[in-house]
Design a protein around this motif. Structure first.
Motif, PDB file in Angstrom:
ATOM      1  N   SER A   1       0.918  -1.385   0.008  1.00  0.00           N
ATOM      2  CA  SER A   1      -0.203  -0.684   0.124  1.00  0.00           C
ATOM      3  C   SER A   1       1.033   1.650   0.466  1.00  0.00           C
ATOM      4  N   GLY A   2       1.452   1.292   0.846  1.00  0.00           N
ATOM      5  CA  GLY A   2       2.793   2.200   0.709  1.00  0.00           C
ATOM      6  C   GLY A   2       3.759   2.381  -0.518  1.00  0.00           C
ATOM      7  N   ILE A   3       3.740   1.419  -1.008  1.00  0.00           N
ATOM      8  CA  ILE A   3       5.023   1.688  -2.178  1.00  0.00           C
ATOM      9  C   ILE A   3       3.869   1.882  -3.385  1.00  0.00           C
TER      10      ILE A   3
ATOM     11  N   MET B   1       2.267   7.069  -7.060  1.00  0.00           N
ATOM     12  CA  MET B   1       1.190   7.972  -7.149  1.00  0.00           C
ATOM     13  C   MET B   1       1.831   9.279  -7.390  1.00  0.00           C
ATOM     14  N   LEU B   2       2.667   9.198  -5.923  1.00  0.00           N
ATOM     15  CA  LEU B   2       3.385  10.407  -5.690  1.00  0.00           C
ATOM     16  C   LEU B   2       4.335  10.968  -6.922  1.00  0.00           C
ATOM     17  N   ARG B   3       5.252   9.958  -7.070  1.00  0.00           N
ATOM     18  CA  ARG B   3       5.719   9.858  -8.282  1.00  0.00           C
ATOM     19  C   ARG B   3       5.634  10.141  -9.726  1.00  0.00           C
TER      20      ARG B   3
ATOM     21  N   GLU C   1       6.622  -1.824 -12.703  1.00  0.00           N
ATOM     22  CA  GLU C   1       7.045  -1.262 -12.298  1.00  0.00           C
ATOM     23  C   GLU C   1       6.553  -2.417 -11.230  1.00  0.00           C
ATOM     24  N   LEU C   2       5.966  -2.770 -11.832  1.00  0.00           N
ATOM     25  CA  LEU C   2       4.083  -3.542  -9.782  1.00  0.00           C
ATOM     26  C   LEU C   2       4.307  -5.291 -10.427  1.00  0.00           C
ATOM     27  N   PHE C   3       3.680  -4.806 -12.231  1.00  0.00           N
ATOM     28  CA  PHE C   3       2.591  -6.338 -12.272  1.00  0.00           C
ATOM     29  C   PHE C   3       4.079  -7.374 -12.429  1.00  0.00           C
TER      30      PHE C   3
ATOM     31  N   ALA D   1      -7.760   1.606  -3.881  1.00  0.00           N
ATOM     32  CA  ALA D   1      -7.844   2.564  -4.280  1.00  0.00           C
ATOM     33  C   ALA D   1      -7.897   3.733  -3.343  1.00  0.00           C
ATOM     34  N   ALA D   2      -8.546   3.620  -1.895  1.00  0.00           N
ATOM     35  CA  ALA D   2      -8.169   4.824  -1.282  1.00  0.00           C
ATOM     36  C   ALA D   2      -7.176   5.256  -0.956  1.00  0.00           C
ATOM     37  N   GLU D   3      -6.441   4.297  -0.844  1.00  0.00           N
ATOM     38  CA  GLU D   3      -4.513   4.343   0.008  1.00  0.00           C
ATOM     39  C   GLU D   3      -4.189   4.768  -0.738  1.00  0.00           C
ATOM     40  N   ARG D   4      -3.571   4.573  -2.209  1.00  0.00           N
ATOM     41  CA  ARG D   4      -3.095   5.468  -3.428  1.00  0.00           C
ATOM     42  C   ARG D   4      -4.163   6.798  -3.538  1.00  0.00           C
ATOM     43  N   ILE D   5      -4.834   7.313  -3.875  1.00  0.00           N
ATOM     44  CA  ILE D   5      -5.575   8.226  -4.364  1.00  0.00           C
ATOM     45  C   ILE D   5      -5.647   9.395  -3.121  1.00  0.00           C
ATOM     46  N   ILE D   6      -4.976   8.953  -1.644  1.00  0.00           N
ATOM     47  CA  ILE D   6      -4.561   9.885  -0.601  1.00  0.00           C
ATOM     48  C   ILE D   6      -3.183  11.436  -1.640  1.00  0.00           C
TER      49      ILE D   6
END
Length: 376
Positions: A75-77, A82-84, A104-106, A151-156
């Motif tokens: 989640s932090g990753i 998203m931030l980058r 990067e992820l898949f 999704a809520a975690e990354r849309i922060i």
């Protein structure tokens, strides 16, 4: 001891709140790595003691095994990804974010839960991987029905970036959520959470008046929720019926919840003791309808105190990582980076690069702002 001394100009207060929301989320995520997903609360106490107050190491055989204290979960990753993307592109670029997931992820996933960066991959991201990688479906056709807060975690980061432009915030959050989660209720509640966080970054408080302010933005068409009522949710007049707002989401209920919970958090006749048991009240599992209310409660109850807000989230068990990540974002937005105890920054892996990214995003915030929109 606060993390940084912030001068009291309007721009600096906005930057402080924006960075507080982002770093608060990273902190909440990392705090959950050790004691994540204990549904047996007695076992949680047996393994970590009566009160968890810092970053911890996962026990052998449990979720995130192998991670060290202060490291992020997936989640932090994803939040950092998203931030980058937002910083590199100067705003939300769906194609860029999808490219990052693809490259990067898949490639690091295999479709199973106990695998991938951070030691665990959520249901919604596993479903997306299966549809995208194994079935070859295009982006826009892989959103599933998982009801978690992935999704809520990354849309922060999106909510922070567009805090001063709520219409753009809602559009970007909704679009990004739909990439992996297509359920209408999940999308509505996630978009509402983003709108709440945006208002806190803007300088409003999580209190009994916040929902009225959110509803005012529904009436102007900035937030895509259906409503027919007027004033304090009174029955619509004939004129009001002719001007009803038929938004993307069927009702504005997800916008009304935060103020109801904030009132309860400060009511003399309602008390949850210890506050960590808010998880038992709203539910320990992962679904958005358990997680958002608990996060709203803790952030509202400890309005000006980041530490008890996130630590009560962690000590409640269950899906405490998501609870702490969401609470950390809300609380961090209200207290600002300057209100987050330095020890949480010091113990966070790669804190300096994350701070630099958070500062870069905060510097990109633009909108119809100024003193009139600063409520701190």
């Amino acid at each position: 001891m606060a993390a940084h001394d912030i001068t009291p100009s309007t721009d600096d207060r906005l930057r402080d709140r924006a960075m507080g929301a982002l770093m608060g989320a990273f902190i909440g995520d990392a705090l959950g790595v050790g004691p994540h997903w204990y549904y047996d609360l007695d076992q949680l106490v047996a393994d970590y003691g009566p009160w968890i107050d810092t970053y911890t190491r996962p026990r052998p055989g449990r979720y995130h095994e192998g991670l060290e204290p202060g490291q992020p979960s997936q989640s932090g990753i994803l939040l950092e990804m998203m931030l980058r993307s937002l910083v590199d592109c100067g705003g939300y670029d769906e194609a860029d974010f999808c490219r990052r997931l693809d490259t990067e992820l898949f490639p690091q996933l295999d479709g199973t839960p106990m695998h991938g960066p951070g030691g665990f991959t959520s249901q919604s991201m596993r479903d997306a991987w299966h549809k995208r990688v194994q079935q070859g479906l295009p982006w826009g056709a892989i959103g599933g029905n998982a009801d978690n807060t992935e999704a809520a975690e990354r849309i922060i980061a999106i909510a922070v970036r567009y805090a001063l432009t709520p219409g753009e915030l809602a559009r970007s959050v909704t679009a990004n959520t739909a990439l992996t989660q297509a359920d209408g209720t999940v999308m509505a509640m996630t978009t509402a959470f983003g709108a709440v966080l945006g208002m806190l970054v803007e300088g409003h408080r999580l209190d009994g008046d916040l929902s009225d302010k959110l509803m005012a933005r529904v009436k102007t068409g900035e937030l895509p929720f259906h409503t027919i009522t007027q004033g304090k949710l009174e029955a619509p007049s004939r004129k009001q019926q002719e001007k009803r707002h038929e938004g993307l989401f069927a009702s504005p209920d997800a916008l009304l919840t935060p103020s109801c919970i904030a009132r309860a958090a400060h009511a003399n006749t309602i008390r949850i003791e210890p506050a960590s048991q808010v998880g038992l009240l709203y539910g320990l599992p992962c679904a958005v309808y358990h997680q958002f209310p608990a996060a709203y409660y803790l952030a509202a109850r400890f309005t000006d105190d980041f530490e008890p807000a996130v630590l009560h989230a962690i000590n409640g068990g269950g899906q405490n990582m998501a609870r702490a990540m969401l609470t950390g974002a809300l609380s961090g937005a209200m207290v600002g980076l300057s209100g987050i105890p330095q020890r949480f920054i010091d113990g966070l892996e790669r804190a300096e690069p994350l701070l630099a990214l958070a500062e870069a995003l905060a510097g990109d915030i633009k909108g119809h702002g100024g003193e009139a929109r600063d409520r701190s």
